[in-house]
Design an enzyme around this catalytic site. Structure first.
Site, PDB file in Angstrom:
ATOM      1  N   SER A 172     -24.073  22.416   7.842  1.00 26.69           N
ATOM      2  CA  SER A 172     -22.478  22.166   8.958  1.00 26.69           C
ATOM      3  C   SER A 172     -23.170  20.660   9.190  1.00 26.69           C
ATOM      4  O   SER A 172     -21.544  20.653   9.483  1.00 26.69           O
ATOM      5  CB  SER A 172     -22.812  23.138  10.258  1.00 26.69           C
ATOM      6  OG  SER A 172     -23.733  22.782  10.526  1.00 26.69           O
ATOM      7  N   LYS A 205     -19.874  23.520  19.835  1.00 27.59           N
ATOM      8  CA  LYS A 205     -20.600  21.813  19.258  1.00 27.59           C
ATOM      9  C   LYS A 205     -19.171  21.210  20.016  1.00 27.59           C
ATOM     10  O   LYS A 205     -19.692  20.035  20.034  1.00 27.59           O
ATOM     11  CB  LYS A 205     -19.944  22.278  17.810  1.00 27.59           C
ATOM     12  CG  LYS A 205     -21.292  23.131  17.085  1.00 27.59           C
ATOM     13  CD  LYS A 205     -20.576  22.835  15.651  1.00 27.59           C
ATOM     14  CE  LYS A 205     -22.092  23.197  14.851  1.00 27.59           C
ATOM     15  NZ  LYS A 205     -22.452  23.600  13.796  1.00 27.59           N
TER      16      LYS A 205
END
Length: 638
Positions: free
Chosen positions: A501, A544
């Site tokens: 990611s 996030k």
């Protein structure tokens, strides 16, 4: 693309508007696929037609089985009472007989009366009893004892009831699996120093109690006990249940009741990993369990109407036994359910998590002596959970604010970028930025991953770095070698880094170092990237975003801060209200990108074409030049 405020969470209030008071509580909402498979299994006869139910986290198995039983019964067998009777020919081999369900006690009372009567006065009673209970096993037994008395029967007991059905039985659930609980047992007794067994010491397990019906077994519990799976398979294949020898094998206590014929439907309960293991490791499994009943953890609004979901919530509310919900509480329940599912178009079917949520709110409402649960009570629950679970996240954020971990949220720096990661520690999971840096130097085009060299990189992260190398080589070194090499690292990371990611952030950071183009530190980025620069989806996008927002908010929002996420993750956005409010005020921004070029332009505030021209110019300057031929070489060609 700047993500509009309306895209940051699903249309919760529009959903809530469809709620009304008319609901029909059901645990099976959204489970059409699984319910259909269960019904197909229950409609099938034979010993090779059992089913495996995939049970996701939060599913209340007993409630599901109870509702399934109300909708569908197994029609290919009949429930009987099972009784062991003294064998006139052997004290150690009692005879097994079956009786119509619910008649065992009455039958034994009448049998006792017959045996007490003189032999010459029994015929009428025997015929009457045989007409009332006309199973072949009973007929055969009554013929054996027609002219016997109690004194002619061995032992001290006439009979014991193994299984007796009082009412229509529900599915039998065996979720605490041991040999005794599943198959039953024969206990031992000591009489004047002699070890033996007797009728009253025979105890049936769940298999015999469910005989003629449906038995649900926890697969994980079953497989954790050595030998139980093989024994169950043997019974299903032969349709016969043989009792094991009682007690320890070293005890010479022969007692062997007659085997019980088995006609049963088995439903194994477990997760998909157990199902996959059974299919792979046992060649008989597919034959015995051809029906996969796959229960879902999510309710997809893209394919199903919303209204039935309120029937599911009514079931959850009933099982939680809480105060009624006010109208303003419905949007928060739906948002919570959507957040659990990780998708804007799906709602969670995690019954236990939703029950816990409502029960916590019920405690707050009850303490305030309110008559219903309001949105304010549910919001308070979320605040309390954040307070309980946020300690590790606060410590991590404090280390950044105090400068122990260096993270910039303002200005611009060449070869430095804020990647977004998810940290799992001490039972807590939260998002936080991670500083990634890259440097370039004269070399042969290699990209050195310092985390991998120091054995702090997982396989997936290593794969991501190799993709970066492939992209850069494809763009800048297709026809000749690069004269620059680079190093890349997660700064101040002292544990293993894994996952892809951060590959988009790493690639942007490398290109920034190659082009000597500063990256805006107020922007953090997450996303995976392929060899052609296409940006791919990642997990935990909400955590996030919120992790970086909390850091920026603690330092003071400037209006220039935000995050860059893959456009493929837009359907998963479901941010906390205070983050959405900051975006609405223009204090924080969320961007969605589909290609590396879009991310580069946001991060460097420069045109991608210009950046690539700078990189190519730099590579040309460093490319080794062929030396001019000497006079000797010109004359002699060498």
């Amino acid at each position: 693309m700047r993500v509009p405020v309306t895209a940051l969470q699903p249309p919760i209030h529009a959903w809530a508007a469809e709620h009304n008071a008319e609901t029909h509580a059901s645990a099976l909402i959204g489970q059409v696929r699984a319910v259909t498979a269960v019904k197909q299994a229950l409609n099938s006869a034979g010993r090779y037609a059992h089913g495996f139910i995939v049970t996701p986290a939060g599913l209340r198995t007993y409630d599901v089985l109870k509702e399934l039983q109300q909708q569908q019964r197994w029609q290919h067998a009949q429930l009987f009472d099972w009784v062991y009777l003294a064998n006139p020919k052997s004290a150690h081999e009692p005879i097994c007989v079956n009786l119509p369900a619910g008649t065992a006690s009455e039958f034994l009372t009448e049998l006792w009366a017959i045996l007490e009567a003189p032999v010459e006065a029994r015929q009428a009673s025997l015929k009457e009893l045989q007409a009332k209970v006309s199973t072949p096993r009973i007929t055969a037994y009554l013929a054996q004892i027609a002219e016997l008395s109690f004194a002619d029967l061995p032992g001290n007991e006439l009979a014991t009831i193994i299984v007796e059905h009082q009412d229509e039985e529900e599915f039998v659930l065996c979720d605490r699996v041991t040999e005794a609980s599943l198959f039953g047992s024969i206990r031992l007794q000591s009489v004047q120093g002699t070890i033996s067994s007797d009728l009253h010491l025979i105890e049936a397990g769940a298999l015999l109690k469910a005989n003629g019906g449906v038995l649900a077994i926890d697969a994980e519990e079953l497989l954790s006990q050595p030998g139980l799976w093989r024994k169950l398979k043997y019974i299903l294949k032969t349709s016969q249940f043989h009792w094991p020898q009682p007690g320890d094998a070293n005890i010479a206590a022969f007692y062997q009741p007659e085997p019980v014929p088995i006609q049963i439907k088995i439903l194994l309960l477990g997760d998909r990993d157990i199902y996959a293991q059974l299919r792979e490791l046992d060649r008989d499994f597919d034959n015995l369990f051809p029906y996969l009943c796959d229960f879902s953890a999510h309710y997809p609004l893209s394919t199903l109407p919303l209204k039935p979901y309120f029937d599911y919530l009514a079931y959850v509310q009933h099982e939680a036994d809480v105060l009624p919900l006010q109208a303003d509480a419905i949007p928060l329940v739906l948002k919570f359910a959507s957040r659990l599912s990780d998708y804007q178009t799906e709602l969670s079917l995690d019954t236990i998590a939703l029950m816990q949520f409502l029960r916590e709110a019920n405690v707050i409402a009850t303490a305030a002596q309110d008559q219903a649960i309001s949105g304010q009570h549910l919001a308070r629950v979320l605040e309390q959970r954040q307070q309980r679970d946020g300690y590790i996240a606060e410590l991590s954020r404090r280390s950044i604010l105090e400068g122990q971990v260096y993270i910039e949220t303002q200005g611009a720096v060449v070869g430095q970028i804020n990647g977004l990661t998810v940290v799992t520690a001490g039972g807590s999971e939260f998002g936080e930025p991670s500083r990634i840096t890259a440097t370039v130097h004269y070399g042969d085009g290699d990209i050195i991953d310092i985390d991998r060299k120091s054995e702090l990189s997982g396989n997936i992260h290593t794969k991501g770095v190799m993709i970066l190398s492939a992209y850069i080589a494809n763009v800048f070194a297709r026809n000749e070698t690069m004269a620059l090499s680079a190093t890349i690292v997660f700064e101040q990371s002292y544990h293993e880094v894994d996952g892809d990611s951060a590959s988009l952030a790493e690639l942007c950071c490398l290109l920034s170092a190659l082009a000597e183009a500063p990256i805006q530190q107020g922007l953090a980025i997450t996303g995976a990237v392929d060899q052609f620069g296409q940006v791919q989806a990642i997990g935990a996008v909400n955590e996030k975003i919120e992790g970086f927002y909390e850091l920026c908010a603690a330092r003071g929002l400037t209006g220039q801060q935000g995050v860059i996420i893959p456009a493929a993750n837009l359907s998963q956005l479901n941010l906390e209200p205070h983050v959405i409010a900051a975006v609405e005020r223009g204090e924080f921004t969320v961007y969605a990108v589909k290609h590396l070029n879009e991310a580069l332009e946001l991060l460097t505030q420069a045109d991608q074409k210009g950046l690539y021209e700078k990189i190519e110019q730099r590579l040309r300057e460093l490319q080794p030049q062929e030396p001019s031929p000497s006079v000797w070489q010109r004359w002699f060609g060498s």
